[in-house]
Design an enzyme around this catalytic site. Structure first.
Site, PDB file in Angstrom:
ATOM      1  N   LYS A 237      43.840 -42.271  78.226  1.00  0.00           N
ATOM      2  CA  LYS A 237      42.594 -42.599  77.528  1.00  0.00           C
ATOM      3  C   LYS A 237      42.529 -44.104  77.313  1.00  0.00           C
ATOM      4  CE  LYS A 237      40.353 -40.975  73.215  1.00  0.00           C
ATOM      5  NZ  LYS A 237      40.547 -40.060  72.052  1.00  0.00           N
TER       6      LYS A 237
ATOM      7  N   SER B 113      40.142 -34.610  68.769  1.00  0.00           N
ATOM      8  CA  SER B 113      39.757 -35.244  70.027  1.00  0.00           C
ATOM      9  C   SER B 113      40.607 -34.921  71.245  1.00  0.00           C
ATOM     10  CB  SER B 113      39.721 -36.755  69.866  1.00  0.00           C
ATOM     11  OG  SER B 113      38.502 -37.141  69.295  1.00  0.00           O
TER      12      SER B 113
ATOM     13  N   SER C 277      36.832 -36.891  71.477  1.00  0.00           N
ATOM     14  CA  SER C 277      36.548 -38.097  72.208  1.00  0.00           C
ATOM     15  C   SER C 277      37.348 -38.259  73.498  1.00  0.00           C
ATOM     16  CB  SER C 277      36.805 -39.310  71.309  1.00  0.00           C
ATOM     17  OG  SER C 277      38.150 -39.338  70.896  1.00  0.00           O
TER      18      SER C 277
HETATM   19  N1  GLN Z   1      35.174 -35.608  66.951  1.00  0.00           N
HETATM   20  C1  GLN Z   1      35.861 -36.170  65.835  1.00  0.00           C
HETATM   21  C2  GLN Z   1      35.127 -37.374  65.305  1.00  0.00           C
HETATM   22  O1  GLN Z   1      34.062 -37.594  65.741  1.00  0.00           O
HETATM   23  C3  GLN Z   1      37.263 -36.441  66.191  1.00  0.00           C
HETATM   24  C4  GLN Z   1      37.495 -37.782  66.774  1.00  0.00           C
HETATM   25  C5  GLN Z   1      38.941 -37.952  67.117  1.00  0.00           C
HETATM   26  O2  GLN Z   1      39.733 -37.054  66.933  1.00  0.00           O
HETATM   27  N2  GLN Z   1      39.293 -39.139  67.571  1.00  0.00           N
HETATM   28  O3  GLN Z   1      35.600 -38.055  64.471  1.00  0.00           O
END
Ligand code: GLN
Length: 474
Positions: free
Chosen positions: A73, A170, A146
């Site tokens: 990532k 994420s 993400s």
């Molecule tokens: N979808 C979650 C958010 O928007 C998780 C993001 C993450 O785990 N980096 O914060």
């Protein structure tokens, strides 16, 4: 191929790392519609593969994943390679050092830096300055976020394993949407040195793989204490491959009742429950348990996350990292250099409000106290059961543009946030399809019990073949 298939081929010399790397590169060429990469590091990958092949021919002893291609990532630093966090703010920034996990995988050919939601804030990959990643099962749908690029790349067979980061879900949510395995290890298990911080008290790096067994190989390579990360734990690291066992007799699995109550897509709930019953038939004991705090956990996360993000992202002021506006006044340099997308701005404004709030409404500390209550509550559940079982997401992948409301979008993390706040290890793995789209089953264990997740997850994969389904690519 899975790592279980690849490793013996490389070790015996039946296949070279160069040949393997070229095959994955060729596959990615056919998958260009998915928009997986922000930066490709093809030359570097081929050079690493060549070096590893030469070393192997000389009989040099090599690390477990030497020669196996990987992609990470793009919020993980690789020395000299652009690190964007999918943000315009960091365009052209090149880190001066490798992240700990990159050093740990130095002999794995790095195919590139994968797309994500800007600064890892989001659940759909639509918040990337480089355009959204597409779900390999249906190009009109999101891959989740993400770590959407990481999950989609593994699902499409463009890389055998990838690394992502998980704050509120994420790794697990995109794994569920794309039909692959994703694990968030215990907080502190994997060093975060070189991971761009979003919410420092929650962030964790973890693997995305095709199978649960493969996850064990990756954990063996990336877990362990790092004095360069003050939150890295010194808990001894077991050999996670010892847990690749088809055996659940007598293990107690807690089914979280509230998770199946409402808001859950019916087919997804049915797929998750049929996996639970299969594990029961294999000898596990199912037991209903209550975890009534999902709603509070979500609220708590959206106080702590933005507050920590506003603090962490203050460093992107145009002076030290990335793009600098050429405005004459210093305050204009700050303002114009901080060219964040709307979701990041929303979180930073909320977080700045939280931290600046009057002492009589000390939101940050109130959220910390709520988090402690939730953590202690979940910890107590592990006196009764060995692992907790619940869905990963409320339903399958949604369409691009389908969730314009941030609050609806935040609901995607409903099932993943409590374990994140508690610092617990959790894994998502495929458990079925609804309307041609994969859905995931989530298991959560007590702190440092990643091995149990591997054991129960591997047993499920011995009983099912959802993880063997592959989307058509190109
Ligand atoms: N979808 C979650 C958010 O928007 C998780 C993001 C993450 O785990 N980096 O914060």
């Amino acid at each position: 191929m899975t790592l279980t298939e690849i490793l013996p081929k490389l070790a015996s010399g039946a296949m070279s790392s160069r040949c393997l790397t070229e095959q994955y590169l060729a596959r990615e060429q056919r998958a260009s519609k998915l928009n997986l990469y922000i930066t490709k590091t093809t030359e570097r990958a081929l050079a690493t593969a060549g070096t590893v092949d030469a070393l192997r021919q000389q009989g040099t002893e090599l690390p477990l994943l030497a020669g196996v291609p990987v992609a990470v990532k793009d919020n993980i630093a690789v020395k000299g390679v652009p690190l964007t966090c999918a943000s315009r703010v960091l365009a052209d920034y090149r880190p001066p050092a490798d992240a700990h996990v990159i050093t740990a995988l130095a002999q794995s050919p790095l195919l590139g830096k994968l797309n994500l939601d800007e600064f890892a804030m989001g659940s759909s990959n639509e918040h990337s300055a480089f355009g959204p990643v597409r779900n390999p099962w249906d190009l009109s749908r999101v891959p989740g976020g993400s770590s959407g690029g990481s999950a989609a790349a593994v699902a499409a067979g463009c890389v055998p394993f990838a690394l992502g980061s998980d704050t509120g879900g994420s790794i697990r949510q995109p794994a569920s949407f794309c039909g692959v395995v994703g694990m968030r290890p215990s907080y502190g298990r994997v060093s975060r040195r070189g991971l761009v911080a979003f919410s420092s008290s929650i962030d964790q790096i973890g693997p995305l793989t095709r199978t649960v067994a493969d996850c064990a190989y990756v954990l063996n390579s990336i877990c362990g204490h790092d004095p360069g990360d003050s939150t890295s734990c010194s808990e001894p690291v077991p050999d996670f491959t010892d847990y690749i066992r088809n055996e659940v007799t007598g293990l107690r699995i807690g089914i979280i009742q509230e998770a199946f109550d409402n808001g859950l897509d019916t087919d997804t709930g049915a797929a998750v429950m049929s996996a639970a019953r299969a594990l029961e038939t294999a000898g596990a004991r199912l037991q209903g348990v209550s975890l009534p705090y999902n709603k509070e956990a979500l609220a708590c996360y959206h106080i702590l996350g933005p507050a920590e993000a506003s603090s962490n992202l203050a460093r992107f002021d145009g002076i030290r990292f990335g793009v600098r506006s050429s405005a004459a006044e210093l305050s204009d340099v700050y303002k114009r250099s901080r060219d964040f997308g709307p979701e990041v701005k929303r979180r930073l404004m909320l977080g700045t409000y939280v931290l600046g709030a009057r002492a009589d409404e000390d939101l940050y500390n109130a959220a910390l106290r709520a988090r402690t209550i939730i953590r202690k509550y979940i910890d107590r559940l592990f006196a009764e059961v060995d692992v907790l079982l619940l869905p990963t997401t409320p339903g399958p992948a949604f369409k691009l543009g389908e969730q314009p409301n941030p609050l609806t979008m935040y609901m995607n993390d409903y099932y993943t946030i409590p374990s994140s706040l508690a610092g617990l290890p959790a894994i998502s793995m495929p458990c079925g399809f609804t309307d041609g789209l994969p859905v995931g089953l989530q298991l959560v264990a007590a702190r440092y019990e990643e091995g149990l997740l591997i054991q129960v997850g591997h047993t499920w994969q011995c009983l099912s073949d959802w993880h063997l389904q592959l989307p058509e690519v190109g």
